[in-house]
Design a protein around this motif. Structure first.
Motif, short mmCIF file in Angstrom:
data_model
loop_
_atom_site.label_atom_id
_atom_site.label_comp_id
_atom_site.label_asym_id
_atom_site.label_seq_id
_atom_site.Cartn_x
_atom_site.Cartn_y
_atom_site.Cartn_z
N TYR A 227 25.06 -40.04 21.58
CA TYR A 227 26.15 -39.61 20.72
C TYR A 227 26.82 -38.41 21.38
CZ TYR A 227 22.30 -36.49 19.55
OH TYR A 227 21.24 -35.62 19.65
N ASP A 228 28.00 -38.07 20.91
CA ASP A 228 28.71 -36.89 21.43
C ASP A 228 28.09 -35.63 20.83
OD1 ASP A 228 30.60 -35.29 22.69
OD2 ASP A 228 32.19 -35.70 21.23
N ILE A 229 28.16 -34.53 21.58
CA ILE A 229 27.78 -33.21 21.06
C ILE A 229 29.04 -32.36 21.08
CG2 ILE A 229 26.31 -31.19 21.35
CD1 ILE A 229 24.28 -32.94 22.77
N LYS A 230 29.53 -32.06 19.88
CA LYS A 230 30.81 -31.34 19.79
C LYS A 230 30.61 -29.83 19.73
CE LYS A 230 33.25 -35.30 17.95
NZ LYS A 230 33.57 -36.09 16.78
N SER A 231 29.47 -29.38 19.21
CA SER A 231 29.18 -27.95 19.16
C SER A 231 27.67 -27.78 19.17
CB SER A 231 29.75 -27.32 17.89
OG SER A 231 28.89 -27.55 16.79
N LEU A 232 27.20 -26.55 19.35
CA LEU A 232 25.76 -26.30 19.36
C LEU A 232 25.26 -25.81 18.00
CD1 LEU A 232 25.38 -24.75 22.92
CD2 LEU A 232 24.86 -27.07 22.16
N ASP A 233 26.13 -25.87 16.98
CA ASP A 233 25.73 -25.50 15.63
C ASP A 233 24.66 -26.47 15.12
OD1 ASP A 233 26.17 -24.23 12.93
OD2 ASP A 233 26.75 -26.29 12.47
N PHE A 234 23.64 -25.94 14.49
CA PHE A 234 22.49 -26.75 14.06
C PHE A 234 22.92 -27.95 13.21
CE2 PHE A 234 18.63 -26.79 10.97
CZ PHE A 234 18.11 -27.92 11.59
N ASN A 235 23.75 -27.69 12.17
CA ASN A 235 24.06 -28.76 11.22
C ASN A 235 25.04 -29.80 11.74
OD1 ASN A 235 22.48 -28.26 8.77
ND2 ASN A 235 23.53 -26.28 8.78
#
Length: 223
Positions: free
Chosen positions: A73-81
């Motif tokens: 999947y894509d990772i758009k940010s490193l924010d936990f939620n």
């Protein structure tokens, strides 16, 4: 027309397989990454376990500047939620579910199938552990975290609540901080899943003691 299965690397036992481990790799890796681990597990030959290491599809990954690579999947940010792209997680989970069904069609009961994943692959394993309507032998979630943690309690079904889930993490993990793994474990435990938490003196990788524990886990759930 039926959708084609994900491509994969397989490691077959000497005898006729009567159990299967489907093991998902991490971001940017491929099915070839974990295949060499099989002999290191030193499983008894009598177990006849077939290992399947699928390749994630290639897609652009936002946090890597949109570079295309194998990713579940894509990772758009490193924010936990919101670290995991939820739609991508669901699409990949559906593709892995088809791999499970393909093993069942070959005559291996779902209760003789273990789902395993490292990092991104572990996210898919945990997503399915909570939602799959086929009973599994076990689940291994290594150095990973949870997609949409706030939705687990409303989406989880009971089928695999008693299934042993091994959740393992490196204390010095600089890619997926250990608190993310601990949070995922706590959510699973609080929702009545049979999860076990282990940490190791390592970073975002697999160590010898963890391999020994994985081998013992497989020998227990596939005994």
């Amino acid at each position: 027309m039926a959708e084609s299965l994900l491509p994969f690397v397989e490691v077959s036992p000497a005898g006729e397989a009567d159990a299967c481990v489907i093991w998902m790799h991490g971001l940017g890796d491929s099915g070839h990454g974990f295949a060499p681990i099989v002999p290191e597990l030193k499983l008894p030959q009598s177990m006849n376990v077939h290992f399947v290491f699928p390749h994630a599809p290639e897609r652009p990954v936002t946090i890597n500047g949109g570079m295309r690579m194998r990713a579940w999947y894509d990772i758009k940010s490193l924010d936990f939620n919101s670290r995991a792209d939820a739609e991508g997680v669901r699409q990949s989970a559906a593709q892995v579910e088809r791999l499970i069904d393909a093993q069942i069609a070959k005559g291996i009961s779902s209760e003789r199938i273990v789902l395993a994943g490292f990092s991104q692959g572990g996210v898919i394993a945990l997503h399915l552990a909570a939602r799959l309507d086929r009973k599994l032998a076990g689940v291994m979630a290594l150095s990973t975290y949870l997609s949409e943690p706030d939705k687990l309690s409303e989406e989880a079904i009971a089928t695999n609540k008693s299934t042993p889930i091994l959740m393992a993490h490196g204390e010095q993990d600089e890619v997926v901080p250990v608190f993310l793994g601990q949070a995922a474990y706590k959510i699973f435990a609080d929702n009545g899943f049979n999860a076990e938490w282990r940490t190791y003196h390592m970073q975002h990788n697999v160590c010898l003691q963890e391999l020994r524990d994985i081998s013992a886990f497989l020998q227990t759930v596939l005994a």
